[in-house]
Design a protein around this motif. Sequence first.
Motif, PDB file in Angstrom:
ATOM      1  N   LEU A   1      82.442   5.928 -26.934  1.00  0.00           N
ATOM      2  CA  LEU A   1      82.235   6.605 -25.887  1.00  0.00           C
ATOM      3  C   LEU A   1      81.422   7.866 -26.398  1.00  0.00           C
ATOM      4  O   LEU A   1      80.996   8.978 -25.481  1.00  0.00           O
ATOM      5  N   GLU A   2      83.380   8.739 -27.499  1.00  0.00           N
ATOM      6  CA  GLU A   2      83.357  10.079 -27.553  1.00  0.00           C
ATOM      7  C   GLU A   2      81.682  10.204 -28.857  1.00  0.00           C
ATOM      8  O   GLU A   2      81.195  11.573 -28.462  1.00  0.00           O
TER       9      GLU A   2
ATOM     10  N   LEU B   1      71.261   5.684 -28.199  1.00  0.00           N
ATOM     11  CA  LEU B   1      72.124   5.186 -27.061  1.00  0.00           C
ATOM     12  C   LEU B   1      71.923   4.086 -26.273  1.00  0.00           C
ATOM     13  O   LEU B   1      73.116   3.612 -26.030  1.00  0.00           O
ATOM     14  N   GLN B   2      70.616   3.433 -26.396  1.00  0.00           N
ATOM     15  CA  GLN B   2      70.784   2.397 -25.346  1.00  0.00           C
ATOM     16  C   GLN B   2      71.668   1.441 -26.706  1.00  0.00           C
ATOM     17  O   GLN B   2      72.099   0.338 -26.064  1.00  0.00           O
ATOM     18  N   ASN B   3      71.042   1.138 -28.068  1.00  0.00           N
ATOM     19  CA  ASN B   3      72.493   0.383 -29.274  1.00  0.00           C
ATOM     20  C   ASN B   3      73.482   0.276 -28.435  1.00  0.00           C
ATOM     21  O   ASN B   3      74.218  -0.309 -28.586  1.00  0.00           O
ATOM     22  N   GLY B   4      74.337   2.156 -29.089  1.00  0.00           N
ATOM     23  CA  GLY B   4      74.990   2.236 -27.955  1.00  0.00           C
ATOM     24  C   GLY B   4      76.050   1.458 -27.378  1.00  0.00           C
ATOM     25  O   GLY B   4      77.149   0.799 -27.486  1.00  0.00           O
TER      26      GLY B   4
ATOM     27  N   PRO C   1      90.547  -1.394 -26.000  1.00  0.00           N
ATOM     28  CA  PRO C   1      90.074  -0.092 -25.081  1.00  0.00           C
ATOM     29  C   PRO C   1      90.084   1.256 -26.022  1.00  0.00           C
ATOM     30  O   PRO C   1      89.385   2.347 -26.173  1.00  0.00           O
ATOM     31  N   ASN C   2      90.649   1.778 -26.986  1.00  0.00           N
ATOM     32  CA  ASN C   2      90.694   2.530 -27.759  1.00  0.00           C
ATOM     33  C   ASN C   2      88.947   3.037 -28.751  1.00  0.00           C
ATOM     34  O   ASN C   2      88.753   3.263 -28.929  1.00  0.00           O
ATOM     35  N   ARG C   3      88.781   1.526 -29.246  1.00  0.00           N
ATOM     36  CA  ARG C   3      87.500   1.551 -29.992  1.00  0.00           C
ATOM     37  C   ARG C   3      86.319   1.874 -28.762  1.00  0.00           C
ATOM     38  O   ARG C   3      85.125   2.718 -28.956  1.00  0.00           O
TER      39      ARG C   3
ATOM     40  N   MET D   1      74.211  12.715 -26.535  1.00  0.00           N
ATOM     41  CA  MET D   1      73.952  13.267 -24.955  1.00  0.00           C
ATOM     42  C   MET D   1      73.829  14.330 -25.520  1.00  0.00           C
ATOM     43  O   MET D   1      72.811  15.257 -24.742  1.00  0.00           O
ATOM     44  N   ARG D   2      74.961  15.128 -25.804  1.00  0.00           N
ATOM     45  CA  ARG D   2      74.631  17.013 -26.161  1.00  0.00           C
ATOM     46  C   ARG D   2      74.176  17.541 -26.747  1.00  0.00           C
ATOM     47  O   ARG D   2      72.503  18.393 -26.527  1.00  0.00           O
TER      48      ARG D   2
END
Length: 263
Positions: A45-46, A25-28, A38-40, A52-53
């Motif tokens: 984010l997805e 998550l930190q690297n992402g 914006p699309n990327r 996260m889930r």
Amino acid sequence: MSSDLPMNPELEEIDGKIQDIFRALQNGFQKLDNIKDPNRQSKQLEELTGKMRECKRLIKEYDQELKNQENQNPPEVNKKLNEKKQTMIKELNSYVALRKTYQSSLGNKRVELFDMGAGTSDPVAEDNVKMASEMSNQELIYAGRKQMDETDQTIERSKMVVEQTIEVGTQTAANLKGQTEQMGRIVNELDTIQFSIKKASQLVKEIGRQVATDKCIMLFLFLIVCGVIAVIIVKIVHPNNKSIPDIPGLAPPAPTGRKLLSA
């Protein structure tokens, strides 16, 4: 940190997976700062949301395993393990808040529900939310009552919708019944009109036949009158013509001398 606390193999494995997700998550999020499309960014984010889930699921497994070995560890160890769990939850909450910040900057106004399990609050939505296993009985009762109130309100709204639907259906049925009766009356009137037209046609035919008969009779009478007139004219012109019979009332008077002789 896991080396400072006594953990069974299951807890160590879960803890290792959680730490790996935190690093991912930190690297992402660091890579997300370098993405301009914006699309990327939305796609990134997805992917982070999926991680996260998965992290939330592992925290639940960590909590369950911690309960299973609670009786086997000293109170101090259980306290530290619980503190570690809270630290994990807070760290996950921070990433969720960061995700919402990026979504807001992208102009994404969709409401996304981060499903953290039925019947419990979302531990990653706010920093001060507790897991169900750590809530007191009073808090559980309050949460249950709140959920029941929301359910009752939903049921009441559903009842209102059903009643409105029934009312609309009843009104529609009444309108259809009225239209059916009106169509029936129209059909009856059409039948009456058709019957009247048939009667009128028959009457016209009878009148036509009667008129034709009357014309024939009048023509015959006219011919008779013409014949009588012709005989009268001929008798007047040729009174001594014996081939023409005398017409009663038009014969010449008998000579008076003949009556005297016979007398």
